[in-house]
Each structure stands twice: as C-alpha cells, then as structure tokens.
Design a protein around this motif. Structure first.
Motif, PDB file in Angstrom:
ATOM      1  N   ASP A  55       0.805  -1.227   0.000  1.00  0.00           N
ATOM      2  CA  ASP A  55       0.000   0.000   0.000  1.00  0.00           C
ATOM      3  C   ASP A  55       0.837   1.277   0.000  1.00  0.00           C
ATOM      4  O   ASP A  55       0.359   2.331  -0.436  1.00  0.00           O
ATOM      5  CB  ASP A  55      -0.917   0.003   1.229  1.00  0.00           C
ATOM      6  CG  ASP A  55      -1.755  -1.263   1.304  1.00  0.00           C
ATOM      7  OD1 ASP A  55      -2.718  -1.363   0.533  1.00  0.00           O
ATOM      8  OD2 ASP A  55      -1.421  -2.156   2.110  1.00  0.00           O
ATOM      9  N   VAL A  56       2.053   1.195   0.497  1.00  0.00           N
ATOM     10  CA  VAL A  56       2.944   2.356   0.539  1.00  0.00           C
ATOM     11  C   VAL A  56       4.338   1.908   0.128  1.00  0.00           C
ATOM     12  O   VAL A  56       4.818   0.864   0.584  1.00  0.00           O
ATOM     13  CB  VAL A  56       2.991   2.989   1.949  1.00  0.00           C
ATOM     14  CG1 VAL A  56       4.040   4.104   2.007  1.00  0.00           C
ATOM     15  CG2 VAL A  56       1.631   3.530   2.349  1.00  0.00           C
ATOM     16  N   LEU A 106      -1.586  12.381   6.217  1.00  0.00           N
ATOM     17  CA  LEU A 106      -2.626  12.026   5.258  1.00  0.00           C
ATOM     18  C   LEU A 106      -3.091  10.592   5.449  1.00  0.00           C
ATOM     19  O   LEU A 106      -4.291  10.291   5.397  1.00  0.00           O
ATOM     20  CB  LEU A 106      -2.106  12.220   3.831  1.00  0.00           C
ATOM     21  CG  LEU A 106      -1.876  13.659   3.377  1.00  0.00           C
ATOM     22  CD1 LEU A 106      -1.075  13.688   2.078  1.00  0.00           C
ATOM     23  CD2 LEU A 106      -3.204  14.387   3.192  1.00  0.00           C
ATOM     24  N   LEU A 107      -2.145   9.691   5.682  1.00  0.00           N
ATOM     25  CA  LEU A 107      -2.498   8.295   5.899  1.00  0.00           C
ATOM     26  C   LEU A 107      -3.287   8.119   7.187  1.00  0.00           C
ATOM     27  O   LEU A 107      -4.273   7.367   7.236  1.00  0.00           O
ATOM     28  CB  LEU A 107      -1.230   7.436   5.928  1.00  0.00           C
ATOM     29  CG  LEU A 107      -0.518   7.243   4.585  1.00  0.00           C
ATOM     30  CD1 LEU A 107       0.906   6.747   4.797  1.00  0.00           C
ATOM     31  CD2 LEU A 107      -1.295   6.259   3.718  1.00  0.00           C
ATOM     32  N   ALA A 108      -2.865   8.813   8.227  1.00  0.00           N
ATOM     33  CA  ALA A 108      -3.535   8.688   9.525  1.00  0.00           C
ATOM     34  C   ALA A 108      -4.977   9.177   9.459  1.00  0.00           C
ATOM     35  O   ALA A 108      -5.863   8.630  10.136  1.00  0.00           O
ATOM     36  CB  ALA A 108      -2.758   9.463  10.582  1.00  0.00           C
ATOM     37  N   VAL A 157      -1.719   2.667  -4.393  1.00  0.00           N
ATOM     38  CA  VAL A 157      -0.404   2.614  -3.753  1.00  0.00           C
ATOM     39  C   VAL A 157       0.164   4.030  -3.660  1.00  0.00           C
ATOM     40  O   VAL A 157       0.167   4.759  -4.657  1.00  0.00           O
ATOM     41  CB  VAL A 157       0.561   1.711  -4.554  1.00  0.00           C
ATOM     42  CG1 VAL A 157       1.878   1.559  -3.798  1.00  0.00           C
ATOM     43  CG2 VAL A 157      -0.069   0.356  -4.831  1.00  0.00           C
ATOM     44  N   LEU A 158       0.652   4.384  -2.491  1.00  0.00           N
ATOM     45  CA  LEU A 158       1.235   5.718  -2.308  1.00  0.00           C
ATOM     46  C   LEU A 158       2.747   5.632  -2.481  1.00  0.00           C
ATOM     47  O   LEU A 158       3.437   5.014  -1.669  1.00  0.00           O
ATOM     48  CB  LEU A 158       0.901   6.272  -0.926  1.00  0.00           C
ATOM     49  CG  LEU A 158       1.458   7.672  -0.631  1.00  0.00           C
ATOM     50  CD1 LEU A 158       0.807   8.713  -1.539  1.00  0.00           C
ATOM     51  CD2 LEU A 158       1.261   8.042   0.838  1.00  0.00           C
ATOM     52  N   PRO A 159       3.318   6.243  -3.529  1.00  0.00           N
ATOM     53  CA  PRO A 159       4.773   6.242  -3.704  1.00  0.00           C
ATOM     54  C   PRO A 159       5.387   7.493  -3.081  1.00  0.00           C
ATOM     55  O   PRO A 159       4.955   8.611  -3.350  1.00  0.00           O
ATOM     56  CB  PRO A 159       4.926   6.264  -5.228  1.00  0.00           C
ATOM     57  CG  PRO A 159       3.729   7.033  -5.721  1.00  0.00           C
ATOM     58  CD  PRO A 159       2.628   6.835  -4.701  1.00  0.00           C
ATOM     59  N   ILE A 160       6.401   7.304  -2.269  1.00  0.00           N
ATOM     60  CA  ILE A 160       7.042   8.439  -1.581  1.00  0.00           C
ATOM     61  C   ILE A 160       8.529   8.391  -1.875  1.00  0.00           C
ATOM     62  O   ILE A 160       9.216   7.422  -1.545  1.00  0.00           O
ATOM     63  CB  ILE A 160       6.798   8.374  -0.059  1.00  0.00           C
ATOM     64  CG1 ILE A 160       5.295   8.301   0.235  1.00  0.00           C
ATOM     65  CG2 ILE A 160       7.428   9.569   0.636  1.00  0.00           C
ATOM     66  CD1 ILE A 160       4.971   8.024   1.684  1.00  0.00           C
ATOM     67  N   ILE A 161       9.025   9.450  -2.487  1.00  0.00           N
ATOM     68  CA  ILE A 161      10.427   9.488  -2.894  1.00  0.00           C
ATOM     69  C   ILE A 161      11.245  10.531  -2.135  1.00  0.00           C
ATOM     70  O   ILE A 161      12.461  10.475  -2.103  1.00  0.00           O
ATOM     71  CB  ILE A 161      10.528   9.748  -4.417  1.00  0.00           C
ATOM     72  CG1 ILE A 161      11.927   9.410  -4.923  1.00  0.00           C
ATOM     73  CG2 ILE A 161      10.139  11.182  -4.770  1.00  0.00           C
ATOM     74  CD1 ILE A 161      12.048   9.386  -6.415  1.00  0.00           C
ATOM     75  N   ASP A 162      10.584  11.465  -1.493  1.00  0.00           N
ATOM     76  CA  ASP A 162      11.258  12.613  -0.889  1.00  0.00           C
ATOM     77  C   ASP A 162      11.084  12.594   0.628  1.00  0.00           C
ATOM     78  O   ASP A 162       9.952  12.648   1.126  1.00  0.00           O
ATOM     79  CB  ASP A 162      10.660  13.899  -1.469  1.00  0.00           C
ATOM     80  CG  ASP A 162      11.409  15.148  -1.038  1.00  0.00           C
ATOM     81  OD1 ASP A 162      12.284  15.053  -0.153  1.00  0.00           O
ATOM     82  OD2 ASP A 162      11.115  16.224  -1.591  1.00  0.00           O
ATOM     83  N   PRO A 163      12.180  12.521   1.399  1.00  0.00           N
ATOM     84  CA  PRO A 163      12.053  12.567   2.864  1.00  0.00           C
ATOM     85  C   PRO A 163      11.297  13.795   3.368  1.00  0.00           C
ATOM     86  O   PRO A 163      10.692  13.743   4.445  1.00  0.00           O
ATOM     87  CB  PRO A 163      13.514  12.586   3.339  1.00  0.00           C
ATOM     88  CG  PRO A 163      14.264  11.898   2.256  1.00  0.00           C
ATOM     89  CD  PRO A 163      13.580  12.304   0.974  1.00  0.00           C
ATOM     90  N   ALA A 164      11.307  14.874   2.590  1.00  0.00           N
ATOM     91  CA  ALA A 164      10.578  16.078   3.001  1.00  0.00           C
ATOM     92  C   ALA A 164       9.074  15.845   3.024  1.00  0.00           C
ATOM     93  O   ALA A 164       8.332  16.635   3.625  1.00  0.00           O
ATOM     94  CB  ALA A 164      10.909  17.237   2.064  1.00  0.00           C
ATOM     95  N   ASP A 165       8.608  14.758   2.380  1.00  0.00           N
ATOM     96  CA  ASP A 165       7.171  14.468   2.339  1.00  0.00           C
ATOM     97  C   ASP A 165       6.713  13.521   3.443  1.00  0.00           C
ATOM     98  O   ASP A 165       5.516  13.232   3.539  1.00  0.00           O
ATOM     99  CB  ASP A 165       6.803  13.862   0.978  1.00  0.00           C
ATOM    100  CG  ASP A 165       6.936  14.849  -0.164  1.00  0.00           C
ATOM    101  OD1 ASP A 165       6.790  16.058   0.082  1.00  0.00           O
ATOM    102  OD2 ASP A 165       7.192  14.407  -1.299  1.00  0.00           O
TER     103      ASP A 165
END
Length: 509
Positions: free
Chosen positions: A95-96, A155-157, A140-148
């Motif tokens: 999912d992430v 948002l997930l919570a 699926v949530l893709p996260i590439i940047d630690p700033a996010d």
C-alpha cells in the motif's frame, strides 16, 4: 494488514516515518541497509527475502525485481481478476512504497570516480518499484522525498489521500525518475547531439514573476551545476533575484569571463554591456566602465573580477544598482554597500572558465541546442586587408573591442580603445544604424581619439566603413566573409582607414 515497503539510500527521517506507519497498523517490509536501520531502532520489520523467497543476489543488484513485489504493487484493487491472481500466488498487496535512489549525481561529481564505480550507482530496483507504485497510485502511495514524510503520515492517519493528492505524489515520482535517467543518459552519451534529448533540472527558486508581472516564473539548476554561474553565487545581501536579474547577471558573467587577465569591471543593462573597463586596479577599471556609459548603468548589473575595496564600493554606492558580483569584498567595502537594503551583493570566484557545455534555448514547440561561443580573439589570427597598417595600440584595442562585441545583441557594433568601451550599438535590424549609434555615443568621450570600431559580423557593403571614417574612426575590425568584402576594403583604402578581418563571426540573437 496494510503493508509498506521501505528501501532508501538516504536514511534521513526513515525511522521516525516507519514508526508512524507501524503505529497506524502497517506491516513493514525492507531491504539491506534500511532493514538494518529499522531493526536497530527496535521496529518489527520483514526482510524482502522472506517476501520473495529468494536471497538478495549479484552484489545486491537483484533483490526487489520479483513478482511477489511488483505483483503487490501493480495489482488493481478494483479488478477482481487481479486480486484473485495475486491471492492464488500468495502475493500480498503493498500500500505504501518509500524509496529514494542510489546517489548517481553525487557519485559522478567526485573528480576521481571511475566509470565502473559510476555504473554501480545506477539504481534499477528503486526506480522500478517507484514506477510500479506510481502507475498504480490509485491504490499505492509512492514516496520518494524525505521532506514528504510528515505530510504523508498525516494524510495516511486521517485517510485524507484524495485522487488529486495521490496523482501529485505519482507525478513527483515520474518527474524524479525522468531526471535521474536523463543524467545517466547524459553521462553515458557518446554523441554530441543525440536523436532523443532528455534534460534534467532541479528547482532552484520560485521567482516573484517572469519578465513581466503577469508572467509566472521559476528558476531551475542543472543536475550538474556549473561553478561559474549566477546560480552558484553566494547571495550575501539584498532581495531575492528576479527573472530579469538572473538573465542580466548571466550575461554579465559571460562577458567578464573574456576579460579575466586584468582587473575588469563590466556593467550590463538588458543583457547588453553598457560599459567594460580594464586597468591595473579595480577602482580605475570601475571608473572606466562607468565613464563608458554613465546613463545606462542606472539600475544595472556590475561584475568586478577582483576584490572590491573601499574606494570602489564608495563610488558604486553613489548610484542605483540592482546587483554587484565580485569574488570578494573587504569588510569596509561590504559595510558601505550593505547600507542599501535592497542591493543584491553576490560573491562568486572569478578565476574559472565557462564550462564548454551546450547552450539550450526554447522556441515554440521545441529547443535549439548549440556549442557555446567560447572563441577568444587573438591578434595572431587577424588578417590585415587594407593598405593602411594598424599600430600595436590599434591591434590591442581591436582584440578588446572584438571580445566585447561578441556579447552585444546583433547587429552589434562596439567602439572602444584598449581600456574601455566607448559606444555600443546593439540589436538594430540594419548594421549601419548600429554603427551610427555606437559612433555617436563614443564621439564625445576623451578616449575616442584612440578608438577602433568592431563588428560582430561582416559589412555587406561599404556604407558602414564610410560613415565610421567620416566620423573619426581610423581603424576597423570585422570578421570578413562577405561576397562584398572588396567593397569595404576599397572604401577603407579610399579613406585611409585600417581594416582588419578577425575571421570569427559572433552573432548573438
């Protein structure tokens, strides 16, 4: 149970983010160094080996390229056949995905890096997972940047991931992987002008507006930043740089690079040199640049290629300037200049050359790419075509003038002596009009008695030579190359003017 896959090179904030995911009920799956980091922090984490049933192999080149990973990423939750397929193969949805890539950019920036070492820093599994997740971003949530991380956790919570937000995360992934691949392609390229051109840039700053207030604008910097660049300068004081500031400052730096052998001051307005002055001291160079055009300099850009001293700072402080760029400033000089709160004061080393990379400009629907004009004028290349012979002083002035005219918008004419520009004629559709402007501006100045006239391109007829000679010019340097060169030579001989061909055209549009 919800599942998150974490595999990052940059470990910044990963433990904190993983802790929040675990608290929200996510099962954590990880690889290599990320797995060790999370486990060391006491987080329950599943190795990728347990998911795929295969060990990491080939020195880590293969670890996530497996159906148990990509099936879990790409399966559409709204297609029953997809869900049935992954269930039949004991594949759990993911999912992430939290991934950042091997540092290829930082690797090739090292001066002693080998080609083999650079190749090993090309990430394969990371971009593959990110692209799979981004394609299936509806689920699926893709996260590439630690700033996010912080925003994503919130948002997930709160179950607040709207389709628009998910799409934004996906777009960020594809933009990032595209620039990553563009840099690799540039590094590996063996052709100067490949059939497909991919360019990668990173955001430098959001600007207040573009050339005009109704135009939005942003500055981007190359993934391989150039040391000698306005985007590499240290902004020591003053307001943010605007779009026009950046364009003008870039033009000023390009000019200054051609005059680095002696203390030189360049003043620029609307991307054309207003004045260029050289001397044995930076203060005298400033005086000559200012005297070259003491009107156009108002609200302009100044580049000095030596340290700014107190006397020079006090002289510049008397007029309104937008930007001053120099390698350094004495404490006293900086204190004087900094009294103007809006004046941009920048520091940039001037003992470096312009990088011999391609220049890129936009046209409607595309780009034009060319080599930079880094040709430097040399007396040894000149051809004397007139009966009158130049003096050593005139030849020296011709070199100075040709280096200056190279940076003036075409049609370009510069009248100068060996120490300063005296008149600049820029951007006229007709060359004779540029000649008239430059000569008229130069005539009242004391240095005109020793002046020569330089042209960025050939004279298509003898009228420019005739006007220049009738108005006090005794020596002219131009590239030559016209089918009517003889007309200009004949006119020069008729009027006793020195005419020299530089053999280098310098159109600047």
């Amino acid at each position: 149970m919800k599942r998150a896959l974490l595999s990052v090179f940059d470990k910044t904030g990963i433990v904190e983010f993983a802790t929040k995911l675990q608290a929200q009920g996510f099962e954590l799956v990880s690889t290599g160094g990320t797995l060790k980091t999370l486990a060391a922090a006491g987080l329950p984490v599943i190795s990728i080996d347990e998911v795929t049933g295969f060990p990491e192999m080939l020195d880590g080149r293969v670890k996530t390229l497996h159906p148990k990973v990509h099936g879990g990423l790409l399966a559409r939750r709204d297609v029953p056949e997809h869900m049935a397929t992954i269930a039949a193969h004991d594949i759990q949805p993911i999912d992430v995905v939290v991934v950042n890539l091997y540092p290829f950019k930082a690797t090739i920036a090292q001066p002693d890096i080998t080609f083999a070492d650079a190749i090993e820093q090309i990430d394969i599994g990371g971009p593959s997972m990110l692209r799979s997740a981004a394609k299936n971003h509806a689920a699926v949530l893709p996260i590439i940047d630690p700033a996010d991380y912080e925003q994503a956790a919130e948002l997930l919570a709160n179950d607040a991931l709207t389709p628009t937000i998910r799409r934004a995360y996906a777009a960020k992934v594809f933009q990032h992987t595209a620039t990553y691949d563009a840099l690799i392609g540039e590094y590996l390229a063996t052709e100067e002008f490949p059939d497909n051109l991919a360019l990668g840039y990173e955001k430098f700053d959001t600007l207040r507006y573009g050339e005009n207030a109704h135009q939005q604008a942003t500055a981007y910097v190359s993934q391989q930043p150039e040391a000698y660049s306005i985007l590499s300068a240290d902004i020591m004081h003053g307001k943010k740089l605007s779009y026009n500031n950046l364009r003008d400052a870039d033009a000023a730096l390009r000019i200054a690079a051609d005059f680095n052998s002696r203390p030189t001051v360049v003043t620029v307005k609307h991307m054309n040199p207003a004045g260029i002055g050289q001397a044995d001291t930076i203060f005298t160079a400033w005086e000559r640049a200012f005297a070259a055009d003491d009107i156009s300099i108002f609200g302009g850009i100044v580049v000095l290629n030596r340290e700014v001293d107190l006397a020079t700072a006090e002289a510049m402080h008397k007029i309104f300037l937008e930007i001053i760029i120099a390698p350094s400033y004495t404490d006293e000089a900086f204190a004087v200049l900094a009294k103007k709160k809006n004046l941009r004061i920048l520091a940039l080393p001037m003992d470096q050359a312009i990088a011999p990379v391609k220049d890129v400009v936009s046209v409607l629907g595309g780009l034009l790419v060319q080599d930079r004009d880094l040709v430097t004028e040399d007396i040894a290349d000149f051809e004397i075509v007139s009966e009158a012979q130049p003096t050593p002083a005139q030849l020296e002035a011709m070199v100075f003038a040709q280096r200056a005219v190279k940076h003036v918008k075409s049609n370009a004419i510069v009248v100068a002596n060996a120490q300063q520009t005296l008149g600049v004629g820029a951007g006229q559709p007709n060359r004779i009009d540029s000649v008239k402007i430059a000569v008229t501006k130069a005539q009242p100045k004391p240095g005109f008695v020793d002046a020569v006239l330089a042209s960025d391109a050939f004279f298509p007829m003898g009228d420019s030579v005739e006007f220049a000679a009738q108005n006090g010019i005794t020596a002219i340097v131009e590239p030559g190359g016209s089918i009517k060169d003889q007309d200009s030579i004949d006119m020069a001989n008729k009027l006793g003017v020195v005419l020299v061909f530089s053999k280098n055209r310098h159109f600047k549009h």
